[in-house]
Design a protein around this motif. Structure first.
Motif, PDB file in Angstrom:
ATOM      1  N   GLY A   1      45.202  37.308  32.064  1.00 15.73           N
ATOM      2  CA  GLY A   1      44.126  36.884  31.742  1.00 15.73           C
ATOM      3  C   GLY A   1      42.924  37.046  32.698  1.00 15.73           C
ATOM      4  O   GLY A   1      41.771  36.904  32.478  1.00 15.73           O
ATOM      5  N   ILE A   2      43.423  37.732  33.698  1.00 17.40           N
ATOM      6  CA  ILE A   2      42.296  38.194  34.782  1.00 17.40           C
ATOM      7  C   ILE A   2      41.658  39.234  34.360  1.00 17.40           C
ATOM      8  O   ILE A   2      42.202  40.262  34.374  1.00 17.40           O
ATOM      9  CB  ILE A   2      43.186  38.043  36.186  1.00 17.40           C
ATOM     10  N   PRO A   3      40.334  39.480  34.496  1.00 15.01           N
ATOM     11  CA  PRO A   3      39.660  40.705  34.341  1.00 15.01           C
ATOM     12  C   PRO A   3      39.949  41.622  35.655  1.00 15.01           C
ATOM     13  O   PRO A   3      40.173  41.564  36.533  1.00 15.01           O
ATOM     14  CB  PRO A   3      38.301  40.258  34.530  1.00 15.01           C
ATOM     15  N   PRO A   4      40.071  43.032  34.817  1.00 20.98           N
ATOM     16  CA  PRO A   4      40.356  43.977  35.849  1.00 20.98           C
ATOM     17  C   PRO A   4      39.643  44.241  37.079  1.00 20.98           C
ATOM     18  O   PRO A   4      40.228  44.418  38.168  1.00 20.98           O
ATOM     19  CB  PRO A   4      40.313  45.332  34.986  1.00 20.98           C
ATOM     20  N   LEU A   5      38.361  44.019  37.005  1.00 16.33           N
ATOM     21  CA  LEU A   5      37.397  44.234  38.245  1.00 16.33           C
ATOM     22  C   LEU A   5      37.846  43.082  39.102  1.00 16.33           C
ATOM     23  O   LEU A   5      38.025  43.331  40.496  1.00 16.33           O
ATOM     24  CB  LEU A   5      36.061  44.031  37.805  1.00 16.33           C
ATOM     25  N   LEU A   6      38.133  41.796  38.691  1.00 18.71           N
ATOM     26  CA  LEU A   6      38.766  40.929  39.573  1.00 18.71           C
ATOM     27  C   LEU A   6      39.759  41.003  40.160  1.00 18.71           C
ATOM     28  O   LEU A   6      40.266  40.705  41.354  1.00 18.71           O
ATOM     29  CB  LEU A   6      38.614  39.358  39.041  1.00 18.71           C
ATOM     30  N   LEU A   7      40.873  41.543  39.610  1.00 17.16           N
ATOM     31  CA  LEU A   7      42.302  41.948  39.912  1.00 17.16           C
ATOM     32  C   LEU A   7      42.285  42.979  40.974  1.00 17.16           C
ATOM     33  O   LEU A   7      42.945  43.038  42.178  1.00 17.16           O
ATOM     34  CB  LEU A   7      43.023  42.663  38.847  1.00 17.16           C
ATOM     35  N   TYR A   8      41.212  44.029  40.717  1.00 15.41           N
ATOM     36  CA  TYR A   8      41.086  45.044  42.029  1.00 15.41           C
ATOM     37  C   TYR A   8      40.523  44.515  43.141  1.00 15.41           C
ATOM     38  O   TYR A   8      40.920  44.697  44.267  1.00 15.41           O
ATOM     39  CB  TYR A   8      40.051  46.352  41.602  1.00 15.41           C
ATOM     40  N   PHE A   9      39.572  43.585  42.863  1.00 15.76           N
ATOM     41  CA  PHE A   9      38.996  42.934  44.140  1.00 15.76           C
ATOM     42  C   PHE A   9      39.932  42.100  44.951  1.00 15.76           C
ATOM     43  O   PHE A   9      40.099  42.123  46.205  1.00 15.76           O
ATOM     44  CB  PHE A   9      37.766  41.812  43.514  1.00 15.76           C
ATOM     45  N   ILE A  10      40.990  41.368  44.120  1.00 10.61           N
ATOM     46  CA  ILE A  10      41.957  40.778  44.904  1.00 10.61           C
ATOM     47  C   ILE A  10      42.922  41.640  45.653  1.00 10.61           C
ATOM     48  O   ILE A  10      43.276  41.199  46.773  1.00 10.61           O
ATOM     49  CB  ILE A  10      42.942  39.682  43.735  1.00 10.61           C
ATOM     50  N   ILE A  11      43.200  42.726  44.990  1.00  8.89           N
ATOM     51  CA  ILE A  11      44.107  43.557  45.648  1.00  8.89           C
ATOM     52  C   ILE A  11      43.642  44.223  46.813  1.00  8.89           C
ATOM     53  O   ILE A  11      44.153  44.357  47.940  1.00  8.89           O
ATOM     54  CB  ILE A  11      44.557  44.705  44.650  1.00  8.89           C
ATOM     55  N   ILE A  12      42.393  44.565  46.788  1.00 10.14           N
ATOM     56  CA  ILE A  12      41.593  45.108  47.731  1.00 10.14           C
ATOM     57  C   ILE A  12      41.541  44.371  49.041  1.00 10.14           C
ATOM     58  O   ILE A  12      41.729  44.554  50.393  1.00 10.14           O
ATOM     59  CB  ILE A  12      40.293  45.854  47.447  1.00 10.14           C
ATOM     60  N   SER A  13      40.976  43.012  48.695  1.00  9.39           N
ATOM     61  CA  SER A  13      40.867  42.212  49.722  1.00  9.39           C
ATOM     62  C   SER A  13      41.993  41.696  50.563  1.00  9.39           C
ATOM     63  O   SER A  13      42.267  41.478  51.664  1.00  9.39           O
ATOM     64  CB  SER A  13      40.054  40.848  49.334  1.00  9.39           C
TER      65      SER A  13
END
Ligand SMILES: [Zn+2]
Length: 143
Positions: free
Chosen positions: A105-117
């Protein structure tokens, strides 16, 4: 006439071979410096005749009394960690069918942000841990 300094006279008394020819020539011609040299010879002979300094008490016992041995205490059982572990394991088991859809359910851009942070925080913590490790090793090297 300029006489020799106390240091030069002491060097002459302690080791004549190491003195310069000027000092030796002055010592052979000057009665004042000869008297000072004779006084230093008596003084040095008295110092050599002194017995070596020895403690009349047992030093190691006194030092050992001052050293405080830390009491070994048992570490308390990490109750909170155990409870959280059990809770996580139970939650994983309870939601085992939904874990596969957890990130859907998480948008890909938010998922990348979570992974990077998360990766940046992990790198920072790792660098801090390595810096602390190096400081502890340097402290150990001093001993
Ligand atoms: Zn002299």
């Amino acid at each position: 006439m300029i006489h020799l300094t106390d240091t030069e006279i002491q060097e002459y008394v302690l080791d004549r071979n190491a003195c310069s020819t000027q000092i030796i020539a002055h010592m052979q011609s000057c009665d004042t410096c000869k008297e000072a040299a004779a006084a230093y010879e008596i003084l040095f002979a008295g110092i050599r005749a002194q017995p070596d300094a020895v403690f009349d008490f047992e030093l190691s016992e006194l030092v050992l009394e001052k050293i405080q041995v830390p009491e070994r205490t048992r570490k308390p059982v990490p109750v909170l960690t155990i409870l959280l572990s059990i809770l996580c394991a139970g939650g994983s088991y309870f939601f085992r069918n939904d874990i596969a859809h957890l990130f859907s359910g998480i948008p890909p851009l938010l998922l990348y942000f979570i992974i990077i942070s998360t990766g940046a925080v992990a790198l920072f913590l790792l660098a801090d841990m390595y810096k602390g490790y190096q400081q502890k090793m340097m402290q150990l090297d001093r001993y």
